[in-house]
Scaffold this motif. Structure first.
Motif, PDB file in Angstrom:
ATOM      1  N   MET A  13      -3.803   2.146   3.788  1.00  0.00           N
ATOM      2  CA  MET A  13      -2.384   2.249   4.769  1.00  0.00           C
ATOM      3  C   MET A  13      -2.817   2.313   6.218  1.00  0.00           C
ATOM      4  SD  MET A  13       0.247   4.603   2.588  1.00  0.00           S
ATOM      5  CE  MET A  13       1.126   4.879   3.828  1.00  0.00           C
ATOM      6  N   HIS A  14      -3.728   3.420   6.428  1.00  0.00           N
ATOM      7  CA  HIS A  14      -4.305   3.481   7.708  1.00  0.00           C
ATOM      8  C   HIS A  14      -4.876   2.459   8.400  1.00  0.00           C
ATOM      9  CE1 HIS A  14      -3.484   7.737   8.448  1.00  0.00           C
ATOM     10  NE2 HIS A  14      -4.080   8.250   7.336  1.00  0.00           N
TER      11      HIS A  14
ATOM     12  N   SER B 130       0.857  -1.281   0.035  1.00  0.00           N
ATOM     13  CA  SER B 130      -0.027   0.170   0.012  1.00  0.00           C
ATOM     14  C   SER B 130       0.676   1.216  -0.143  1.00  0.00           C
ATOM     15  CB  SER B 130      -0.770  -0.107   1.185  1.00  0.00           C
ATOM     16  OG  SER B 130      -1.931  -1.087   1.274  1.00  0.00           O
ATOM     17  N   THR B 131       1.771   1.140   0.712  1.00  0.00           N
ATOM     18  CA  THR B 131       2.984   2.129   0.739  1.00  0.00           C
ATOM     19  C   THR B 131       3.491   2.656  -0.649  1.00  0.00           C
ATOM     20  OG1 THR B 131       3.371   1.803   3.308  1.00  0.00           O
ATOM     21  CG2 THR B 131       4.886   3.185   1.948  1.00  0.00           C
ATOM     22  N   VAL B 132       4.049   1.556  -1.358  1.00  0.00           N
ATOM     23  CA  VAL B 132       4.538   1.662  -2.670  1.00  0.00           C
ATOM     24  C   VAL B 132       3.354   2.052  -3.443  1.00  0.00           C
ATOM     25  CG1 VAL B 132       5.597   0.478  -4.414  1.00  0.00           C
ATOM     26  CG2 VAL B 132       6.227  -0.027  -2.387  1.00  0.00           C
TER      27      VAL B 132
ATOM     28  N   ILE C 284      -7.299   6.115  -1.822  1.00  0.00           N
ATOM     29  CA  ILE C 284      -7.755   4.684  -1.502  1.00  0.00           C
ATOM     30  C   ILE C 284      -6.497   3.943  -0.797  1.00  0.00           C
ATOM     31  CG2 ILE C 284      -8.213   2.174  -2.524  1.00  0.00           C
ATOM     32  CD1 ILE C 284      -9.906   3.799  -4.620  1.00  0.00           C
ATOM     33  N   PHE C 285      -5.211   4.154  -1.393  1.00  0.00           N
ATOM     34  CA  PHE C 285      -3.988   3.475  -0.738  1.00  0.00           C
ATOM     35  C   PHE C 285      -3.912   4.149   0.644  1.00  0.00           C
ATOM     36  CE2 PHE C 285      -3.208   1.997  -5.167  1.00  0.00           C
ATOM     37  CZ  PHE C 285      -3.229   0.760  -4.838  1.00  0.00           C
TER      38      PHE C 285
ATOM     39  N   ARG D 296       9.632  -0.960  11.166  1.00  0.00           N
ATOM     40  CA  ARG D 296      10.157  -0.369   9.884  1.00  0.00           C
ATOM     41  C   ARG D 296       9.021  -0.299   8.914  1.00  0.00           C
ATOM     42  NH1 ARG D 296      13.912  -3.871   9.478  1.00  0.00           N
ATOM     43  NH2 ARG D 296      13.255  -5.365   8.222  1.00  0.00           N
ATOM     44  N   SER D 297       8.189  -1.038   8.583  1.00  0.00           N
ATOM     45  CA  SER D 297       6.937  -0.694   7.873  1.00  0.00           C
ATOM     46  C   SER D 297       6.332   0.302   8.137  1.00  0.00           C
ATOM     47  CB  SER D 297       6.265  -2.190   7.880  1.00  0.00           C
ATOM     48  OG  SER D 297       6.813  -3.047   7.123  1.00  0.00           O
ATOM     49  N   LEU D 298       6.050   0.463   9.481  1.00  0.00           N
ATOM     50  CA  LEU D 298       5.031   1.510   9.990  1.00  0.00           C
ATOM     51  C   LEU D 298       5.891   2.841   9.906  1.00  0.00           C
ATOM     52  CD1 LEU D 298       3.837   0.075  13.421  1.00  0.00           C
ATOM     53  CD2 LEU D 298       2.501   0.580  11.241  1.00  0.00           C
ATOM     54  N   SER D 299       7.192   2.881  10.063  1.00  0.00           N
ATOM     55  CA  SER D 299       8.044   4.131   9.641  1.00  0.00           C
ATOM     56  C   SER D 299       8.036   4.557   8.284  1.00  0.00           C
ATOM     57  CB  SER D 299       9.213   3.888  10.350  1.00  0.00           C
ATOM     58  OG  SER D 299      10.290   4.917   9.821  1.00  0.00           O
ATOM     59  N   HIS D 300       8.125   3.545   7.437  1.00  0.00           N
ATOM     60  CA  HIS D 300       8.216   3.861   6.139  1.00  0.00           C
ATOM     61  C   HIS D 300       6.802   4.398   5.581  1.00  0.00           C
ATOM     62  CE1 HIS D 300      11.450   0.710   5.176  1.00  0.00           C
ATOM     63  NE2 HIS D 300      12.032   1.667   5.621  1.00  0.00           N
ATOM     64  N   ALA D 301       5.521   3.904   6.236  1.00  0.00           N
ATOM     65  CA  ALA D 301       4.304   4.523   5.935  1.00  0.00           C
ATOM     66  C   ALA D 301       4.171   6.098   6.241  1.00  0.00           C
ATOM     67  CB  ALA D 301       3.149   3.589   6.351  1.00  0.00           C
ATOM     68  N   SER D 302       4.650   6.183   7.403  1.00  0.00           N
ATOM     69  CA  SER D 302       4.628   7.427   8.002  1.00  0.00           C
ATOM     70  C   SER D 302       5.639   8.369   7.195  1.00  0.00           C
ATOM     71  CB  SER D 302       5.109   7.674   9.405  1.00  0.00           C
ATOM     72  OG  SER D 302       5.125   8.960  10.069  1.00  0.00           O
ATOM     73  N   GLN D 303       6.673   8.001   6.671  1.00  0.00           N
ATOM     74  CA  GLN D 303       7.431   8.920   5.585  1.00  0.00           C
ATOM     75  C   GLN D 303       7.108   9.144   4.403  1.00  0.00           C
ATOM     76  OE1 GLN D 303      11.329   7.008   5.692  1.00  0.00           O
ATOM     77  NE2 GLN D 303      11.546   6.921   7.818  1.00  0.00           N
TER      78      GLN D 303
END
Length: 234
Positions: free
Chosen positions: A160-161, A80-82, A155-156, A199-206
């Protein structure tokens, strides 16, 4: 126990005063109470050990599918982040992700397996909250995927949320079911499940921060922000 001690003391006093019949009765009553207390103590200890054994067995049985579903949600968040980043940057990059790629995995043992009843309340509540969040992700994917009039970036972002919420609840289950010890990483560089989730949570936030920064920069540059691309059908 205290009553038994009192009866033994009374029997001793009666024996000192040569009241042997009373002393015998008091000693007998004290012995009977002491025996009953020891029997009850052993029964409680045995029940506690049996309960602990059943709980350990339940955790061992339910942990593998729990680990499997949490890793799937982490994958959903990463994809979703990508996709969110691609849509936010208005780049014509196809990720080739399909709707099925964002569906969570559901447990097969929970909640019908008998082992669930052997779990303590704290663990059951953790499972209920986490597995309910999987339903939220699944419903969102069904209801909003390629919905006409909705921007893909939105949507993405919402997906993500939903995945982030699920992973935070999953972290509670990681601790409650001791998944780190049960399923160590194949090699050190891979990282623990907790570190991979963080790490995944951090990438999503960034990614979300870069999206806001990009929108603000475009707004300052052109006076209005460009609209992101509509949802693409892959």
């Amino acid at each position: 126990m205290a009553v038994s001690v009192a009866l033994f003391c009374g029997g001793g006093l009666a024996l000192q005063r040569d009241v042997t019949s009373l002393a015998g009765s008091l000693f007998g009553a004290g012995g009977a109470l002491l025996g009953a207390w020891i029997t009850e103590l052993n029964k409680r200890r045995s029940e506690a050990e049996e309960k602990e054994k059943k709980e350990a067995g339940a955790v061992a049985a339910l942990a593998p599918e729990l680990q499997h579903t949490i890793e799937r949600v982490q994958y959903i968040l990463d994809r979703s982040t990508v996709n969110f980043s691609c849509e936010s940057a208005v780049e014509s990059v196809k990720t080739n992700d399909q709707q099925a790629d964002f569906r969570p995995y559901f447990p097969t043992l929970y909640p019908s397996a008998s082992q669930v009843r052997d779990l303590p309340d704290k663990k059951v509540i953790a499972l209920i909250r986490y597995y309910d969040s999987l339903n939220e992700i699944s419903h969102y994917v069904d209801d909003w995927w390629e919905r006409e009039g909705q921007l893909a970036v939105n949507i993405f972002n919402m997906l993500m949320h939903a995945a982030e919420k699920s992973l935070r609840l999953g972290l509670i289950c990681v601790r409650e079911f001791d998944l780190e010890a049960r399923f160590p990483p194949p090699h050190e560089s891979y990282g623990t499940l907790t570190s991979r989730i963080e790490r995944s949570l951090s990438h999503a936030s960034q990614a979300r921060k870069r999206h806001l920064d990009r929108a603000e920069a475009l707004d300052l540059k052109s006076g209005k922000s460009k609209e992101p691309m509509p949802f693409r059908k892959y």
